[in-house]
Design a protein around this motif. Structure first.
Motif, PDB file in Angstrom:
ATOM      1  N   VAL A  65      52.852  -1.157  27.939  1.00  0.00           N
ATOM      2  CA  VAL A  65      51.934  -0.193  27.333  1.00  0.00           C
ATOM      3  C   VAL A  65      52.523   1.195  27.503  1.00  0.00           C
ATOM      4  CG1 VAL A  65      49.615   0.805  27.433  1.00  0.00           C
ATOM      5  CG2 VAL A  65      49.929  -1.640  27.812  1.00  0.00           C
ATOM      6  N   VAL A  66      52.515   1.961  26.424  1.00  0.00           N
ATOM      7  CA  VAL A  66      52.970   3.336  26.475  1.00  0.00           C
ATOM      8  C   VAL A  66      52.049   4.074  27.451  1.00  0.00           C
ATOM      9  CG1 VAL A  66      53.248   5.455  25.138  1.00  0.00           C
ATOM     10  CG2 VAL A  66      53.827   3.247  24.110  1.00  0.00           C
ATOM     11  N   PRO A  67      52.605   4.737  28.477  1.00  0.00           N
ATOM     12  CA  PRO A  67      51.756   5.438  29.444  1.00  0.00           C
ATOM     13  C   PRO A  67      50.818   6.422  28.746  1.00  0.00           C
ATOM     14  CG  PRO A  67      54.014   5.376  30.216  1.00  0.00           C
ATOM     15  CD  PRO A  67      54.013   4.863  28.798  1.00  0.00           C
ATOM     16  N   VAL A  68      49.614   6.498  29.282  1.00  0.00           N
ATOM     17  CA  VAL A  68      48.584   7.330  28.672  1.00  0.00           C
ATOM     18  C   VAL A  68      47.971   8.247  29.710  1.00  0.00           C
ATOM     19  CG1 VAL A  68      47.993   5.609  26.936  1.00  0.00           C
ATOM     20  CG2 VAL A  68      46.814   5.584  29.119  1.00  0.00           C
ATOM     21  N   GLY A  69      47.214   9.202  29.230  1.00  0.00           N
ATOM     22  CA  GLY A  69      46.477  10.091  30.120  1.00  0.00           C
ATOM     23  C   GLY A  69      45.140   9.466  30.477  1.00  0.00           C
ATOM     24  N   PRO A  70      44.401  10.119  31.350  1.00  0.00           N
ATOM     25  CA  PRO A  70      43.115   9.585  31.807  1.00  0.00           C
ATOM     26  C   PRO A  70      42.127   9.328  30.664  1.00  0.00           C
ATOM     27  CG  PRO A  70      43.737  11.507  33.096  1.00  0.00           C
ATOM     28  CD  PRO A  70      44.747  11.362  32.000  1.00  0.00           C
ATOM     29  N   GLU A  71      42.218  10.095  29.597  1.00  0.00           N
ATOM     30  CA  GLU A  71      41.289   9.928  28.477  1.00  0.00           C
ATOM     31  C   GLU A  71      41.506   8.620  27.715  1.00  0.00           C
ATOM     32  OE1 GLU A  71      44.985  11.648  26.930  1.00  0.00           O
ATOM     33  OE2 GLU A  71      43.714  12.257  28.588  1.00  0.00           O
ATOM     34  N   VAL A  87      44.788  -5.533  23.151  1.00  0.00           N
ATOM     35  CA  VAL A  87      45.040  -5.957  21.773  1.00  0.00           C
ATOM     36  C   VAL A  87      45.118  -4.741  20.853  1.00  0.00           C
ATOM     37  CG1 VAL A  87      44.044  -7.201  19.800  1.00  0.00           C
ATOM     38  CG2 VAL A  87      44.126  -8.283  22.056  1.00  0.00           C
ATOM     39  N   SER A  88      44.261  -3.739  21.060  1.00  0.00           N
ATOM     40  CA  SER A  88      44.319  -2.541  20.207  1.00  0.00           C
ATOM     41  C   SER A  88      45.633  -1.794  20.413  1.00  0.00           C
ATOM     42  CB  SER A  88      43.122  -1.622  20.457  1.00  0.00           C
ATOM     43  OG  SER A  88      43.233  -0.933  21.684  1.00  0.00           O
ATOM     44  N   LYS A  89      46.123  -1.751  21.652  1.00  0.00           N
ATOM     45  CA  LYS A  89      47.416  -1.094  21.917  1.00  0.00           C
ATOM     46  C   LYS A  89      48.555  -1.851  21.221  1.00  0.00           C
ATOM     47  CE  LYS A  89      46.225   2.391  24.352  1.00  0.00           C
ATOM     48  NZ  LYS A  89      46.410   3.740  23.793  1.00  0.00           N
ATOM     49  N   ILE A  90      48.483  -3.177  21.228  1.00  0.00           N
ATOM     50  CA  ILE A  90      49.507  -3.977  20.545  1.00  0.00           C
ATOM     51  C   ILE A  90      49.473  -3.679  19.053  1.00  0.00           C
ATOM     52  CG2 ILE A  90      50.160  -6.342  19.898  1.00  0.00           C
ATOM     53  CD1 ILE A  90      49.134  -7.154  22.764  1.00  0.00           C
ATOM     54  N   ARG A  91      48.285  -3.669  18.481  1.00  0.00           N
ATOM     55  CA  ARG A  91      48.144  -3.402  17.030  1.00  0.00           C
ATOM     56  C   ARG A  91      48.604  -2.004  16.650  1.00  0.00           C
ATOM     57  NH1 ARG A  91      42.523  -6.558  16.688  1.00  0.00           N
ATOM     58  NH2 ARG A  91      43.415  -8.622  16.322  1.00  0.00           N
ATOM     59  N   GLN A  92      48.463  -1.050  17.567  1.00  0.00           N
ATOM     60  CA  GLN A  92      48.902   0.321  17.315  1.00  0.00           C
ATOM     61  C   GLN A  92      50.397   0.514  17.570  1.00  0.00           C
ATOM     62  OE1 GLN A  92      46.474   2.871  19.804  1.00  0.00           O
ATOM     63  NE2 GLN A  92      44.587   1.951  19.062  1.00  0.00           N
ATOM     64  N   GLY A  93      51.063  -0.547  18.019  1.00  0.00           N
ATOM     65  CA  GLY A  93      52.486  -0.441  18.322  1.00  0.00           C
ATOM     66  C   GLY A  93      52.756   0.264  19.640  1.00  0.00           C
ATOM     67  N   GLN A  94      51.745   0.370  20.498  1.00  0.00           N
ATOM     68  CA  GLN A  94      51.886   1.044  21.789  1.00  0.00           C
ATOM     69  C   GLN A  94      51.992   0.064  22.949  1.00  0.00           C
ATOM     70  OE1 GLN A  94      48.524   3.694  21.925  1.00  0.00           O
ATOM     71  NE2 GLN A  94      49.457   5.119  20.499  1.00  0.00           N
TER      72      GLN A  94
END
Length: 116
Positions: A65-71, A87-94
């Motif tokens: 998973v592409v690292p994200v901020g707290p939000e 699953v949403s991260k996979i679909r977004q290519g992240q």
């Protein structure tokens, strides 16, 4: 260039959810092989703040998973919410769909505990 879809990879479309469920069950204070989407991480599975952070890191590593901020951190409600997030991260290519062998190795590492 388009990334290969789950169908193109030959991996069952339900595999990401299953992989998340296995990881959640393995990290629970009382490890369990069976978790359901409706189970809550804290109340039903006994996660505390430290385990929630560890789950977040393990998801990042296993699914790249592409690292994200707290939000945009993974939700801490139910198993199903975590599954939907991944699953949403996979679909977004992240994020990527891990190979079954990578999941098995991750679970084995968690079961073995920290190296001495």
């Amino acid at each position: 260039m388009n990334e290969p879809s789950e169908a193109d990879s030959g991996i069952d479309p339900g595999w990401p959810e299953e992989a998340v469920a296995r990881l959640v069950g393995a990290l629970a204070p009382q490890p369990t092989a069976t978790v359901t989407p409706g189970q809550t991480l804290v109340t039903e599975l006994g996660y505390d703040s430290l385990l929630l952070v560890q789950l977040s890191f393990e998801l990042e590593d296993l699914f790249s998973v592409v690292p994200v901020g707290p939000e945009d951190a993974p939700p801490i409600g139910s198993v199903g919410e975590v599954q939907n997030y991944v699953v949403s991260k996979i679909r977004q290519g992240q994020a990527i769909v891990p190979e079954p062998g990578a999941v098995t190795e991750c679970l084995r590492r968690l079961a073995d505990g920290p190296a001495s």
